[in-house]
Design an enzyme around this catalytic site. Structure first.
Site, mmCIF file in Angstrom:
data_model
loop_
_atom_site.group_PDB
_atom_site.id
_atom_site.type_symbol
_atom_site.label_atom_id
_atom_site.label_comp_id
_atom_site.label_asym_id
_atom_site.label_seq_id
_atom_site.Cartn_x
_atom_site.Cartn_y
_atom_site.Cartn_z
ATOM 1 C CD GLU A 19 -33.643 3.903 21.428
ATOM 2 O OE1 GLU A 19 -33.083 3.171 20.593
ATOM 3 O OE2 GLU A 19 -33.523 3.766 22.659
ATOM 4 C CG ASP A 42 -29.317 -2.175 12.675
ATOM 5 O OD1 ASP A 42 -29.599 -2.294 13.879
ATOM 6 O OD2 ASP A 42 -29.199 -1.069 12.102
#
Lengths: 270, 398
Positions: free
Chosen positions: A52, A63
């Site tokens: 990824e 995040d």
């Protein structure tokens, strides 16, 4: 027209039942622009089966601090969408590892959805994960992604209802990304994850039936991965890998240390 | 023309939506249902309106600004006095509304972001009044320039968390609040302070502020027997403006003007003029105009006013801008500061620097008005919180 199988779909079709897929996340352009391709190829050699590649964004609101840091570093390093596609083309010169671009929707919209999907498809990307474009908003990109044979991978979380899981499964292609804890990305203490994950995985298994399942968020070791991915098809590591890079970079031999971390993740020993 | 936005899925024209991580989808769905229920719940509505009356101090006055009117020698200027709300700005209308919703939904913990500190103070106030735990995210730079409000929040029992990521202003405080929400979604309610964020927030926050425009309409009808010609309000995220404008959107003869913070100038990098300078994109859960680079990275906004220092804008404003129902212009730092002084001297009202942006535009608007025109400015907040910035500004000018 029947879409051609992506490398992601072939990967899961060819895997044996007890084999666990290890997917690694790295922000493109972290820790520097030059290393990304070499890291990806090295991850593959050392046990990763899926990559990824993060498309850095200035405001990554799903995040934690680690990926925020990697994104900011990559942006300061001068990462651009064009450079990301260049990296993918470079990887494709010598590797057929399934590759996913993962990132927020805004840079994609700015680049142009059509132009983005076309270049992604042509450079050799197999799929997309866009955490802030859930199924509700998928129409902004899903048709174009299909046209260029890109699998769209959606997420399920511990607070997703059974009905929601079935909906996500319907929309996903390639696999379903199972977020093991409610929270932002980031390595966590193993017990914190393992404790709550069991019941969640049970629900995932009975509701996500069309797609393979990878579990991620909070995994930082072989032991974590083993416990958490017992009942699914594999696991995803991102923040812990970036932490490992951050610890060694730019000391001499940092890449070897990072690759040894990757082997430990996959095999339990370096 | 009938105005019906947003759609069921949260779109104002092509703007809005729910661009959030999967983890927040259940929270947003739950919120939509709870909010919908309150719309037809007389008990909830009565409690909300009682609080507005007895605690917030509504209806706020509509003050005829006679000396300011004389100053321009054109149309009549009225001020809608949101600065007289408890806590000193309009933000409390929404904070109280969302807090009642949080209580109805059984949430025990409240979080919020704040720029100027007015939304933080309003949220901390509501939490004190109802006995809720309260965490406010605030950029380090804003904590410095709005210190008085930090002290107020702390005195009210809130925990103020300093945000040091990115530009250390409202944008980053919002990121951190969303991260908190993602992590604690089960027991936490996020009180968003402007008409931004994923659906249903822009609609819900607008509706908690529509009382501003509704009162204005009634008050002006009593005073003048008619509708205004112009409405003028400042726009950062755009909550005071939308609450003020919304009840007039179907009154086609009422012209509306939203004033953005141009910072050092809309043609410079040091600006927060999102509509003038921005392009379409997704920030903080909705599609709208925003300040961004060619690569789609969010750019830092600049304004002397912490409350307008935001690179995005509510999706409904983007829609009203595209459809030309509302016109938007920029006002610079120095024009706004001149307006702070003008209103103080002419009317004995020290406005917030945010509000002063709207007032500054009177310099351009008033010369084109007629004697019998009526202009209403939303005086969205008072300037006590800005005294440090104001004093420093004028001492540097000497």
């Amino acid at each position: 027209m029947i879409a051609q199988k992506t490398r992601i779909q072939s990967l899961f079709e060819n895997k044996s039942d007890d084999e666990k897929i290890m997917s690694l996340f790295i922000s493109a352009g972290y820790p520097d622009l030059e290393s990304t391709v070499e890291l990806i190829l090295g991850f593959e050699v050392n046990g990763a089966e899926l990559i990824e590649l993060g498309m850095p964004f200035s405001d990554p609101l799903a995040d934690g601090p680690t990926i925020q840091y990697a994104s900011n570093t990559a942006i300061s390093n001068g990462i651009t969408m064009s450079k990301i596609f260049e990296m993918v083309r470079e990887v494709r010169k010598s590797s057929e590892i399934p590759l996913i671009l993962m990132g927020y929707i805004n840079p994609i919209l700015k680049y142009g959805v059509e132009r983005f999907c076309k270049e992604a498809g042509e450079s050799g990307v197999d799929g997309l994960i866009i955490p802030d474009a859930p199924v509700e908003e998928s129409s902004i990109i899903s048709k174009t992604a299909d046209e260029y044979n890109l699998n769209l991978i959606y997420l399920v979380a511990p607070n997703s209802t059974n009905e929601r899981m079935r909906l996500v499964d319907q929309h996903s292609n390639g696999f379903v990304y199972c977020v093991s804890v409610t929270g932002v990305t980031g390595a966590r203490e193993g017990e914190e994850v393992a404790k709550s994950v069991e019941r969640f995985i049970d629900r995932v298994k009975s509701n996500v039936t069309k797609n393979p399942k990878l579990v991620g968020f909070g995994i930082k070791s072989y032991e974590d991965a083993k416990v958490i991915s017992k009942e699914v098809d594999g696991f995803i590591v991102g923040s812990a890998l970036i932490d490992a890079i951050r610890k060694e970079y730019p000391k001499k031999g940092w890449k070897d240390k990072v690759f040894s971390f990757v082997r430990k993740l996959k095999f339990g020993k370096a | 023309m009938k105005y019906t936005a947003p759609t069921k899925t949260g779109y104002f024209g092509e703007y809005g939506g729910k661009f959030v991580p999967e983890i927040l989808i259940p929270a947003i769905e739950e919120l939509e249902i709870a909010y919908e229920e309150t719309q037809n719940d007389p008990v909830f509505q009565k409690e909300y309106h009682d609080l507005l009356q007895e605690y917030v101090g509504r209806p706020t006055k509509l003050t005829y600004a006679n000396r300011l009117t004389e100053h321009y020698r054109r149309g009549k200027i009225y001020l809608k006095r949101e600065d007289l709300c408890h806590t000193g700005a309009h933000k409390i209308n929404n904070a109280i509304g969302q807090l009642l919703l949080a209580r109805k939904m059984g949430k025990s913990r409240i979080i919020a972001e704040t720029g100027a500190g007015q939304h933080g103070v309003a949220t901390a106030t509501a939490c004190a009044k109802f006995g809720f735990d309260c965490v406010i995210y605030m950029g380090a730079e804003d904590m410095e320039r709005q210190k008085l409000n930090v002290d107020r929040m702390q005195l009210l029992g809130a925990e103020v968390r300093e945000v040091t990521s990115g530009s250390q202003t409202l944008k980053d405080a919002t990121n951190e609040a969303i991260r908190d929400w993602v992590t604690n979604v089960d027991d936490t309610f996020y009180i968003i302070g402007s008409v931004v964020g994923p659906h249903p927030y822009p609609m819900m926050t607008r509706n908690f502020h529509r009382v501003i425009g509704e009162e204005t309409k009634d008050q002006l009808k009593k005073e003048e027997g008619r509708l205004p010609n112009y409405l003028l309000a400042c726009v950062g995220g755009g909550s005071n403006a939308i609450g003020f404008f919304y009840p007039f959107l179907e009154d086609e003869d009422v012209k509306m003007i939203g004033i953005e913070a141009a910072g050092l100038g809309a043609d410079t990098d040091q600006t927060a003029a999102t509509l003038t300078k921005g392009t379409r994109g997704v920030l903080h859960g909705s599609l709208s105009y925003l300040l961004q680079s060619d690569e789609g990275q969010i750019q830092l906004a600049h304004s002397i006013s912490a409350g307008l220092d935001y690179p995005g804008i509510g999706p409904e404003h983007s829609y009203l801008y595209d459809t030309n129902r509302v016109h938007y212009f920029g006002v610079t730092d120095s024009e706004a500061m001149a307006a702070v002084k003008l209103l103080s001297i002419k009317e004995g009202i020290i406005p917030a620097i945010e509000t002063a942006h709207a007032l500054a535009y009177l310099d351009k608007l008033m010369p084109i008005t007629q004697k019998d025109d009526i202009v209403v400015v939303n005086c969205s907040g008072r300037g006590d919180k800005d005294m440090k910035t104001i004093s420093e500004w004028f001492s540097e000018q000497k």
